[in-house]
Scaffold this motif. Structure first.
Motif, short mmCIF file in Angstrom:
data_model
loop_
_atom_site.label_atom_id
_atom_site.label_comp_id
_atom_site.label_asym_id
_atom_site.label_seq_id
_atom_site.Cartn_x
_atom_site.Cartn_y
_atom_site.Cartn_z
N PRO A 5 0.81 -1.23 0.00
CA PRO A 5 0.00 0.00 0.00
C PRO A 5 0.84 1.28 0.00
CG PRO A 5 -0.92 -1.57 1.54
CD PRO A 5 0.42 -2.11 1.10
N LEU A 6 2.06 1.21 0.48
CA LEU A 6 2.92 2.41 0.50
C LEU A 6 3.27 2.87 -0.91
CD1 LEU A 6 5.51 1.52 3.30
CD2 LEU A 6 3.44 2.90 3.49
N LEU A 7 3.29 1.94 -1.86
CA LEU A 7 3.71 2.26 -3.23
C LEU A 7 2.77 3.27 -3.89
CD1 LEU A 7 4.64 -1.32 -4.43
CD2 LEU A 7 6.08 0.35 -3.25
N GLU A 8 1.59 3.42 -3.34
CA GLU A 8 0.61 4.36 -3.89
C GLU A 8 0.83 5.80 -3.42
OE1 GLU A 8 -3.31 2.80 -3.15
OE2 GLU A 8 -2.68 0.79 -3.75
N THR A 9 1.78 6.00 -2.52
CA THR A 9 2.06 7.35 -2.02
C THR A 9 3.32 7.90 -2.66
OG1 THR A 9 3.36 6.59 -0.15
CG2 THR A 9 0.99 6.77 0.20
N PHE A 16 6.84 7.14 -1.05
CA PHE A 16 7.38 5.79 -1.14
C PHE A 16 7.34 5.21 -2.55
CE2 PHE A 16 6.02 6.28 3.28
CZ PHE A 16 7.19 5.95 3.93
N LYS A 17 7.07 6.03 -3.54
CA LYS A 17 6.94 5.57 -4.93
C LYS A 17 8.19 4.85 -5.42
CE LYS A 17 3.92 5.86 -8.28
NZ LYS A 17 2.65 5.17 -8.14
N SER A 18 9.38 5.28 -5.00
CA SER A 18 10.61 4.65 -5.48
C SER A 18 10.75 3.21 -5.00
CB SER A 18 11.83 5.47 -5.06
OG SER A 18 11.88 5.59 -3.66
N LEU A 19 9.98 2.81 -3.99
CA LEU A 19 10.03 1.43 -3.51
C LEU A 19 9.41 0.46 -4.51
CD1 LEU A 19 9.08 1.82 0.26
CD2 LEU A 19 11.35 1.79 -0.78
N ALA A 20 8.71 0.97 -5.52
CA ALA A 20 8.13 0.11 -6.54
C ALA A 20 9.22 -0.64 -7.32
CB ALA A 20 7.26 0.92 -7.49
N ASN A 21 10.41 -0.08 -7.37
CA ASN A 21 11.54 -0.76 -7.98
C ASN A 21 11.96 -1.88 -7.03
OD1 ASN A 21 14.43 -1.40 -8.23
ND2 ASN A 21 14.41 0.12 -9.86
N LYS A 22 11.77 -3.13 -7.46
CA LYS A 22 11.99 -4.26 -6.55
C LYS A 22 13.42 -4.32 -6.01
CE LYS A 22 8.22 -7.20 -7.90
NZ LYS A 22 7.77 -8.52 -8.24
N ILE A 76 14.77 7.41 2.98
CA ILE A 76 13.41 6.85 3.07
C ILE A 76 13.39 5.91 4.27
CG2 ILE A 76 11.67 5.42 1.95
CD1 ILE A 76 12.90 6.35 -0.74
N ASP A 77 12.45 6.14 5.18
CA ASP A 77 12.32 5.26 6.34
C ASP A 77 10.85 5.18 6.75
OD1 ASP A 77 11.84 7.68 7.64
OD2 ASP A 77 13.71 7.65 8.74
N TYR A 78 10.58 4.35 7.74
CA TYR A 78 9.21 4.15 8.16
C TYR A 78 9.18 4.03 9.68
CZ TYR A 78 4.37 2.89 7.17
OH TYR A 78 3.00 2.90 7.07
#
Length: 88
Positions: free
Chosen positions: A41-45, A48-54, A73-75
């Motif tokens: 769900p973070l990939l939709e923000t 955190f979009k750059s996390l879409a790159n596996k 980038i952290d959480y």
């Protein structure tokens, strides 16, 4: 790292993190609990979009009791704990 801020104990902190191909992170916390966090769900923000790159997502590291990636980038570790489920 101190486990107390202004007299309040911190929640569980991450001691290990392993990313999967399906955007989940297997986490171990200071309590010894093993949990799984679904990061999809973070990939939709935007943040955190750059996390879409596996490959980028799988570069996750433990830092300061939480998880982080390059480019600052952290959480939140408390959110990781609350939104994760026990690993089976």
């Amino acid at each position: 790292m101190s486990d107390i801020i202004k007299g309040e104990a911190l929640g569980p902190r991450v001691t290990s993190a392993t990313a999967t191909d399906d955007y989940r992170i297997f986490l171990t916390f200071t309590t010894g609990e093993k949990r799984v966090f679904n990061a999809a769900p973070l990939l939709e923000t935007i943040a955190f979009k750059s996390l879409a790159n596996k490959a980028f997502f799988q570069s996750v590291k433990v830092a300061y009791g939480s998880v982080s990636w390059p480019n600052d980038i952290d959480y939140c570790p408390d959110t990781l704990y609350m939104e994760s489920v026990p690993a089976e």
